[in-house]
Design an enzyme around this catalytic site. Structure first.
Site, PDB file in Angstrom:
ATOM      1  CG  HIS A  16     -27.303  17.018  16.105  1.00 52.42           C
ATOM      2  ND1 HIS A  16     -28.485  18.015  15.271  1.00 52.42           N
ATOM      3  CD2 HIS A  16     -26.101  17.443  16.269  1.00 52.42           C
ATOM      4  CE1 HIS A  16     -27.512  18.828  14.843  1.00 52.42           C
ATOM      5  NE2 HIS A  16     -26.227  18.670  15.307  1.00 52.42           N
ATOM      6  CB  THR A  67     -33.212  17.035  35.363  1.00 56.14           C
ATOM      7  OG1 THR A  67     -32.632  16.264  36.716  1.00 56.14           O
ATOM      8  CG2 THR A  67     -32.230  17.502  34.401  1.00 56.14           C
TER       9      THR A  67
END
Length: 424
Positions: free
Chosen positions: A395, A343
């Site tokens: 994560h 983006t």
């Protein structure tokens, strides 16, 4: 011939009738658009499978419908008089019918006038069951043994929507419509006369849901770095005219970042993977989603097989998809199945941000504005065109070492574009 909701794409099972483009009695040509359906990803037009006349509209604007549901009927013929051209006798019959129905209504009916919501939208005390329930609404009502007549309605002409049923259930099934979730609707608004309340489109609702789900589900973390754009900008300036002359498309920054991302993704496959239940799915293909801002919200069309495409192919795909995204012409299959997203908030002037994941992907790269900043180069302070990069990642699947190393490798490829061509 029945007009039904077509297959809408991966994981999309229902849509909202956004707008009927024809009225009952209108003549239609083969493949002429009949109705617009708004899904949680894109607006889709349903075209006429044959030439003829729109005989009946079964599902009205604002109704939620499932894939395969009947929404209208198309017949043979050349068209009928428009509603405004109905014979006087027919108009009289309709007036008499309305008067008869009013006589049959309960005495308290006048007290059930729609209440103002601040933008002219109407809410009725109970649903108008003169209109058939949309399939998705009917299913929800039947599965939960609800009395549709007792559920407050916010749809057009008092029609019951799926949101009305869900709100009724969340409120404990009471006869009164529960207050809206948004805190701005929980009480009197002192300056309501200078406000405008607009119902979110289905696309905007879905964007909100997906972004919030990403925050709630993933262990999301963002790592940052900065990249010196000097060499890339020099290469682009040197070759852009020859590139455009040969390929018929402009050489932009995005193709460099897409190709650099592919190089880094090959070295760190976890960044290109996703979690599926208790499994990690590693992907040996590189379908890169490129975020595009449209009047209706952010969409992410996917450029397939970027490892096999050259710069010109990638630029052409991005330009084509970007234009069709803004025109609402993208297909659902063109926005699903991506493995990694990019983006570019820099086109709007953003200097730094933390992009949100595009599930089920595990990482997204954020590009930002290029700014001249003083940098130490070979012991001297020089002005350099610098860009901050941000990599948000899950994560649960990507360790910090992998995320940081991925971003460093991408930075190296941008600062020395020859690495992209050599995949070094």
């Amino acid at each position: 011939m029945d007009i039904v909701v077509p297959t809408l794409g991966e994981s999309v099972t229902e849509a909202t009738i956004a707008q009927w483009l024809k009225k009952p009695g209108d003549a239609v040509a083969l493949d002429e658009p009949l109705v617009e359906l708004e899904t949680d990803k894109v607006t889709v037009e349903v075209n006429a499978a044959q030439a003829g006349v729109l005989e009946e509209i079964v599902a009205n604007e604002g109704d939620e419908v499932e894939v395969g549901a009947l929404i209208g009927k198309l017949g043979e013929g050349s068209g009928a008089p428009a509603a405004s051209e109905k014979p006087a006798q027919e108009k009289k019959t309709e007036t008499e019918k309305a008067a008869t129905e009013a006589d049959k209504a309960p005495a308290k009916r006048p007290e059930q006038k729609p209440a103002s919501t601040g933008n002219g939208a109407a809410k009725t005390a109970t649903a108008n069951l003169d209109y058939p329930l949309a399939p998705a609404v009917r299913k929800l009502v039947e599965e939960n043994n609800l009395d549709a007549a007792k559920i407050p309605a916010s749809g057009k002409n008092g029609r019951l929507t799926k949101g009305d049923v869900l709100a009724f259930m969340e409120g404990g099934g009471s006869s009164a419509r529960p207050a809206a979730k948004a805190p701005t609707s929980s009480g009197p608004r002192p300056r309501e006369d200078r406000e405008e309340r607009v119902r979110m489109t289905r696309l905007r609702q879905r964007i909100a849901e997906r972004l919030k789900d990403a925050q709630n589900t993933a262990a999301m973390l963002t790592t940052f770095n900065e990249v010196d754009m000097t060499n890339m900008m020099a290469a682009r300036a040197e070759y852009k005219e020859a590139f455009e002359k040969k390929f018929g498309v402009r050489l932009g920054f995005m193709s460099f970042f897409v190709k650099a991302a592919v190089v880094a993704l090959k070295e760190f496959p976890a960044v290109n993977a996703e979690i599926d239940g208790d499994d990690i799915v590693y992907k040996d293909y590189y379908d890169i989603g490129v975020a595009v801002s449209t009047p209706n919200g952010l969409v992410v069309p996917v450029v397939r097989d970027c490892d096999e495409k050259n710069f010109a192919d990638i630029e052409a795909s991005i330009n084509d998809m970007g234009k069709r995204a803004r025109d609402g012409k993208l297909g659902l299959d063109e926005m699903s199945g991506g493995t990694f997203s990019i983006t570019n908030g820099g086109v709007f002037g953003s200097l730094m941000s933390t992009p949100i994941l595009n599930p089920p992907q595990s990482a997204i790269l954020g590009m930002h504005a290029i700014k001249q900043r003083p940098m130490v180069v070979d012991g001297e302070i020089k002005a350099r065109p610098m860009m901050y990069l941000a990599l948000s990642y899950d994560h649960r699947i990507i360790d910090g070492r992998e995320a940081v190393s991925f971003l460093v490798r991408l930075k190296d490829c941008i600062e020395d574009p020859r690495r992209v061509l050599l995949e070094l």
